[in-house]
Design a protein around this motif. Structure first.
Motif, short mmCIF file in Angstrom:
data_model
loop_
_atom_site.label_atom_id
_atom_site.label_comp_id
_atom_site.label_asym_id
_atom_site.label_seq_id
_atom_site.Cartn_x
_atom_site.Cartn_y
_atom_site.Cartn_z
N SER A 41 0.58 -1.09 -0.04
CA SER A 41 -0.09 -0.14 -0.02
C SER A 41 0.86 1.15 -0.12
O SER A 41 0.42 2.28 -0.74
N GLN A 42 1.92 1.21 0.75
CA GLN A 42 2.74 2.43 0.81
C GLN A 42 3.52 2.63 -0.51
O GLN A 42 3.66 3.83 -0.96
N LEU A 43 3.81 1.60 -0.94
CA LEU A 43 4.46 1.53 -2.16
C LEU A 43 3.46 2.23 -3.43
O LEU A 43 3.91 3.08 -4.19
N TYR A 44 2.31 1.41 -3.45
CA TYR A 44 1.40 2.28 -4.54
C TYR A 44 1.01 3.34 -4.28
O TYR A 44 0.79 4.16 -5.40
N SER A 45 1.06 3.70 -3.13
CA SER A 45 0.41 5.17 -2.75
C SER A 45 1.35 5.97 -3.64
O SER A 45 0.95 7.33 -4.11
N ALA A 46 2.62 5.86 -3.37
CA ALA A 46 3.62 6.74 -3.60
C ALA A 46 3.89 6.51 -5.05
O ALA A 46 3.61 7.92 -5.95
N LEU A 47 3.63 5.61 -5.79
CA LEU A 47 3.97 5.38 -7.12
C LEU A 47 2.44 6.23 -8.01
O LEU A 47 2.81 6.73 -8.89
N LEU A 48 1.48 5.70 -7.46
CA LEU A 48 0.32 6.09 -8.05
C LEU A 48 0.01 7.68 -8.06
O LEU A 48 -0.46 8.29 -8.92
N GLY A 49 0.62 8.29 -6.87
CA GLY A 49 0.46 9.56 -6.68
C GLY A 49 1.27 10.43 -7.70
O GLY A 49 0.91 11.50 -8.20
N ARG A 50 2.50 9.85 -7.89
CA ARG A 50 3.44 10.33 -8.88
C ARG A 50 2.90 10.32 -10.39
O ARG A 50 2.94 11.35 -11.08
N LEU A 51 2.06 9.16 -10.64
CA LEU A 51 1.57 9.22 -11.76
C LEU A 51 0.23 9.96 -12.12
O LEU A 51 0.28 10.78 -13.27
N ASP A 52 -0.42 10.21 -10.90
CA ASP A 52 -1.51 11.13 -10.88
C ASP A 52 -1.08 12.47 -11.27
O ASP A 52 -1.71 13.38 -12.01
N ALA A 53 -0.04 12.77 -10.63
CA ALA A 53 0.48 14.30 -11.01
C ALA A 53 1.12 14.43 -12.42
O ALA A 53 1.42 15.87 -12.57
N HIS A 54 1.49 13.50 -13.10
CA HIS A 54 2.08 13.82 -14.20
C HIS A 54 1.03 13.82 -15.37
O HIS A 54 0.19 13.17 -15.52
N PRO A 55 1.25 15.30 -16.01
CA PRO A 55 0.08 15.46 -16.88
C PRO A 55 0.22 14.68 -18.46
O PRO A 55 -1.04 14.41 -18.93
N GLY A 56 1.09 14.16 -18.58
CA GLY A 56 1.15 12.88 -19.64
C GLY A 56 0.22 11.63 -19.03
O GLY A 56 0.48 10.67 -20.38
N VAL A 57 0.08 11.16 -18.27
CA VAL A 57 -0.47 10.06 -17.66
C VAL A 57 -1.85 10.03 -17.45
O VAL A 57 -2.29 10.55 -16.83
N HIS A 58 -2.86 9.24 -18.41
CA HIS A 58 -4.00 9.11 -18.20
C HIS A 58 -4.54 8.07 -17.68
O HIS A 58 -5.63 7.92 -16.87
N THR A 59 -4.08 6.75 -17.90
CA THR A 59 -4.41 5.67 -17.13
C THR A 59 -3.67 4.71 -16.74
O THR A 59 -2.43 4.58 -17.34
N GLN A 60 -3.63 3.71 -15.94
CA GLN A 60 -2.73 2.64 -15.52
C GLN A 60 -3.37 1.27 -15.54
O GLN A 60 -4.49 1.25 -15.53
N VAL A 61 -2.74 0.28 -16.10
CA VAL A 61 -3.23 -1.10 -15.99
C VAL A 61 -2.37 -1.81 -15.36
O VAL A 61 -1.00 -2.01 -15.07
N ALA A 62 -2.84 -2.96 -14.84
CA ALA A 62 -2.30 -4.04 -13.97
C ALA A 62 -2.59 -5.29 -14.50
O ALA A 62 -3.77 -5.69 -14.74
N VAL A 63 -1.75 -6.36 -14.30
CA VAL A 63 -2.15 -7.90 -14.59
C VAL A 63 -1.85 -8.67 -13.48
O VAL A 63 -0.70 -8.58 -12.91
N ILE A 64 -3.02 -9.21 -13.12
CA ILE A 64 -2.57 -10.03 -11.94
C ILE A 64 -3.01 -11.55 -12.23
O ILE A 64 -4.09 -12.08 -12.79
N ALA A 65 -1.96 -12.35 -11.91
CA ALA A 65 -1.93 -13.86 -11.97
C ALA A 65 -3.10 -14.22 -11.03
O ALA A 65 -3.04 -13.84 -9.89
N LEU A 66 -3.99 -15.19 -11.44
CA LEU A 66 -5.24 -15.54 -10.71
C LEU A 66 -4.80 -17.20 -10.28
O LEU A 66 -4.18 -17.99 -10.99
#
Length: 141
Positions: free
Chosen positions: A60-85
């Motif tokens: 959670s700490q890692l994703y909070s920091a990562l997604l916060g930086r991506l959200d602040a970047h004007p060139g990033v519109h969306t993120q995708v993740a692949v989860i093995a089931l």
């Protein structure tokens, strides 16, 4: 807790590393979704933890920091993740950060001696998630 940071090929290709006493607890990264310019605003993201770091809030700490930086970047519109089931913990983490399941690919991954399905999750920028329309295309895709 995210202790180190590096940049990959693109401006928003990030690697965040969580450490404790010089021990790597986990890392999260963002990278290109596809190599073509039409997909530059989309980043694939993932988080990995050391076995002993699970359940400590490191992901959670890692994703909070990562997604916060991506959200602040004007060139990033969306993120995708692949989860093995199956992976209930990863699904819960992604949902907690606003990801929604958008599909499942059957038997495309190979882990632990068998083929596994992968779930695709997507997160639009918080302010763009509802009713977003695209007015044009780049012609490359």
């Amino acid at each position: 807790m995210p202790g180190g940071e590096g940049r990959g090929r693109g401006e928003c290709d990030l690697v965040l590393v969580a450490t404790r006493d010089e021990e790597v607890l986990g890392y999260a990264f963002s990278g290109p979704f596809r190599p073509r310019p039409a997909y530059d605003g989309t980043k694939e993201v993932s988080v990995y933890l050391a076995e002993g770091a699970r359940g400590l809030g490191v992901a959670s700490q890692l994703y909070s920091a990562l997604l916060g930086r991506l959200d602040a970047h004007p060139g990033v519109h969306t993120q995708v993740a692949v989860i093995a089931l199956p992976n209930d913990a990863s699904i819960a983490l992604h949902r907690r950060f606003g990801f929604e399941q958008v599909g499942v690919l059957r038997e495309v991954g190979h882990k632990f001696g068998r083929y596994v399905d992968t779930a695709w999750y997507q997160r639009l920028l918080p302010e763009e998630g509802a009713g977003h329309t695209v007015s044009g295309t780049s012609g490359e895709g």
